[in-house]
Design a protein around this motif. Structure first.
Motif, PDB file in Angstrom:
ATOM      1  N   GLY A 119      13.098   1.112   8.091  1.00 48.28           N
ATOM      2  CA  GLY A 119      11.887   0.555   8.668  1.00 48.28           C
ATOM      3  C   GLY A 119      10.759   1.522   8.908  1.00 48.28           C
ATOM      4  O   GLY A 119       9.700   1.125   9.402  1.00 48.28           O
ATOM      5  N   TYR A 148       7.399   4.813  13.076  1.00 54.58           N
ATOM      6  CA  TYR A 148       7.717   3.401  13.260  1.00 54.58           C
ATOM      7  C   TYR A 148       6.930   2.913  14.472  1.00 54.58           C
ATOM      8  O   TYR A 148       6.977   3.540  15.538  1.00 54.58           O
ATOM      9  N   GLN A 203       0.073   2.913  14.447  1.00 52.38           N
ATOM     10  CA  GLN A 203      -0.918   2.295  13.561  1.00 52.38           C
ATOM     11  C   GLN A 203      -0.717   2.670  12.099  1.00 52.38           C
ATOM     12  O   GLN A 203      -0.919   1.837  11.211  1.00 52.38           O
ATOM     13  N   TRP A 226       2.121   3.341  10.634  1.00 54.86           N
ATOM     14  CA  TRP A 226       3.260   2.518  10.217  1.00 54.86           C
ATOM     15  C   TRP A 226       2.804   1.096   9.897  1.00 54.86           C
ATOM     16  O   TRP A 226       3.194   0.528   8.871  1.00 54.86           O
ATOM     17  N   ALA A 227       1.977   0.531  10.778  1.00 60.34           N
ATOM     18  CA  ALA A 227       1.510  -0.843  10.570  1.00 60.34           C
ATOM     19  C   ALA A 227       0.730  -0.968   9.263  1.00 60.34           C
ATOM     20  O   ALA A 227       0.870  -1.952   8.531  1.00 60.34           O
ATOM     21  N   TRP A 228      -0.079   0.041   8.959  1.00 59.24           N
ATOM     22  CA  TRP A 228      -0.884  -0.003   7.735  1.00 59.24           C
ATOM     23  C   TRP A 228       0.002   0.073   6.488  1.00 59.24           C
ATOM     24  O   TRP A 228      -0.152  -0.731   5.556  1.00 59.24           O
ATOM     25  N   ARG A 234       3.266  -0.533   6.266  1.00 57.56           N
ATOM     26  CA  ARG A 234       4.246  -1.612   6.203  1.00 57.56           C
ATOM     27  C   ARG A 234       3.585  -2.996   6.202  1.00 57.56           C
ATOM     28  O   ARG A 234       4.257  -4.016   6.215  1.00 57.56           O
ATOM     29  N   ARG A 235       2.239  -3.000   6.183  1.00 56.94           N
ATOM     30  CA  ARG A 235       1.453  -4.234   6.130  1.00 56.94           C
ATOM     31  C   ARG A 235       1.752  -5.155   7.317  1.00 56.94           C
ATOM     32  O   ARG A 235       1.886  -6.372   7.172  1.00 56.94           O
ATOM     33  N   GLU A 236       1.832  -4.544   8.479  1.00 58.37           N
ATOM     34  CA  GLU A 236       1.993  -5.292   9.712  1.00 58.37           C
ATOM     35  C   GLU A 236       0.610  -5.587  10.297  1.00 58.37           C
ATOM     36  O   GLU A 236      -0.330  -4.807  10.126  1.00 58.37           O
ATOM     37  N   SER A 237       0.493  -6.683  10.992  1.00 57.47           N
ATOM     38  CA  SER A 237      -0.810  -7.082  11.536  1.00 57.47           C
ATOM     39  C   SER A 237      -1.202  -6.284  12.769  1.00 57.47           C
ATOM     40  O   SER A 237      -2.376  -6.234  13.135  1.00 57.47           O
ATOM     41  N   ARG A 238      -0.236  -5.661  13.402  1.00 61.61           N
ATOM     42  CA  ARG A 238      -0.536  -4.893  14.606  1.00 61.61           C
ATOM     43  C   ARG A 238       0.494  -3.790  14.802  1.00 61.61           C
ATOM     44  O   ARG A 238       1.617  -3.863  14.280  1.00 61.61           O
ATOM     45  N   ALA A 239       0.094  -2.780  15.548  1.00 62.10           N
ATOM     46  CA  ALA A 239       1.020  -1.734  15.963  1.00 62.10           C
ATOM     47  C   ALA A 239       1.642  -2.138  17.295  1.00 62.10           C
ATOM     48  O   ALA A 239       1.055  -2.916  18.050  1.00 62.10           O
TER      49      ALA A 239
END
Length: 251
Positions: free
Chosen positions: A202, A215, A218, A220-222, A224-229
């Motif tokens: 992850g 993990y 921010q 990581w979020a970018w 892993r294409r997550e909408s938020r950290a």
């Protein structure tokens, strides 16, 4: 030879820092945990404290989700490889020292470059210090970790560049393109094993540093294409904080 060493590391996009800084943070409130408690499955060596860096702490602290994922990595690496954590949560004062020191060196070495290029070169290896809730330095969140590989005896393995070495060979995929003999193929395979095991657990990797993974922050979020950290600025618990909570005094 294992699957993780057979799989090449695809070229990793350079981070777009402005876009990363704009990712919202909704901190889940996870406390920091001492990674040394994970022994013997996980080896911990707080390298900056060992090197005498002023302000560096004698423990590697990380959020619980990071703690558990690092244990997953340590237990999933190919036989004969162990995971060593060299740094995790980092005080603001240490981040400030690292950034200012490297920037001065880069300015000395590349005096003909303009300010934006100098800062970009520095940022490839040290993030600008920030304790701002909307965009903290990665290591201040407890979500970023610096890791390396060791053998069964705990000896650090050569990875093709030293930890914290600010040169092109430190880029994660360097030996995907420069593995021309048995030695460089060994470096390539070790980086593959580390990268794929960390990614599968992850984490996301900073492409300019084979050792830096995160993990929950921010970056990581970018990647892993997550909408938020889920991790903002944090710090280890203290006795004073516990007294404040027990007395209902807040922060």
């Amino acid at each position: 030879m294992t699957d993780s060493t057979l799989r090449p590391i695809a070229d990793i996009a350079d981070p777009q820092w402005e876009a990363i800084a704009a990712i919202p943070i909704v901190d889940d409130g996870m406390p920091l945990h001492a990674l040394s408690l994970a022994a013997p499955a996980l080896r911990v060596h707080p390298i900056y404290h060992a090197l005498g860096v002023s302000g560096a702490v004698p423990e590697c602290w990380a959020r619980e989700a990071v703690y558990r994922r690092l244990l997953m990595v340590a237990r999933s690496l190919p036989e004969g490889l162990g995971l060593v954590v060299l740094d995790a949560w980092r005080p603001y004062v240490v981040q400030r020292h690292f950034y200012d020191t490297l920037l001065r060196m880069v300015e000395t070495r590349y005096a003909d470059l303009d300010e934006s290029d100098l800062r970009a070169m520095t940022r490839a290896f040290v993030s600008p210090p920030s304790d701002q809730p909307e965009c903290p330095s990665p290591h201040l969140t407890g979500g970023a970790v610096d890791v390396a590989l060791c053998d069964d005896d705990g000896m650090l393995l050569e990875m093709g560049s030293a930890f914290d070495e600010a040169r092109p060979a430190s880029h994660t995929v360097h030996f995907e393109h420069h593995a021309h003999d048995a030695t460089t193929r060994t470096y390539r395979d070790r980086r593959r094993a580390l990268y794929h095991t960390m990614w599968d657990a992850g984490f996301a990797n900073l492409p300019s540093e084979w050792w830096h993974y995160s993990y929950g922050d921010q970056m990581w979020a970018w990647y892993r294409r997550e909408s938020r950290a889920v991790f903002g600025p944090s710090s280890p618990d203290t006795l004073e904080k516990r007294w404040q909570r027990s007395l209902g005094l807040g922060d």
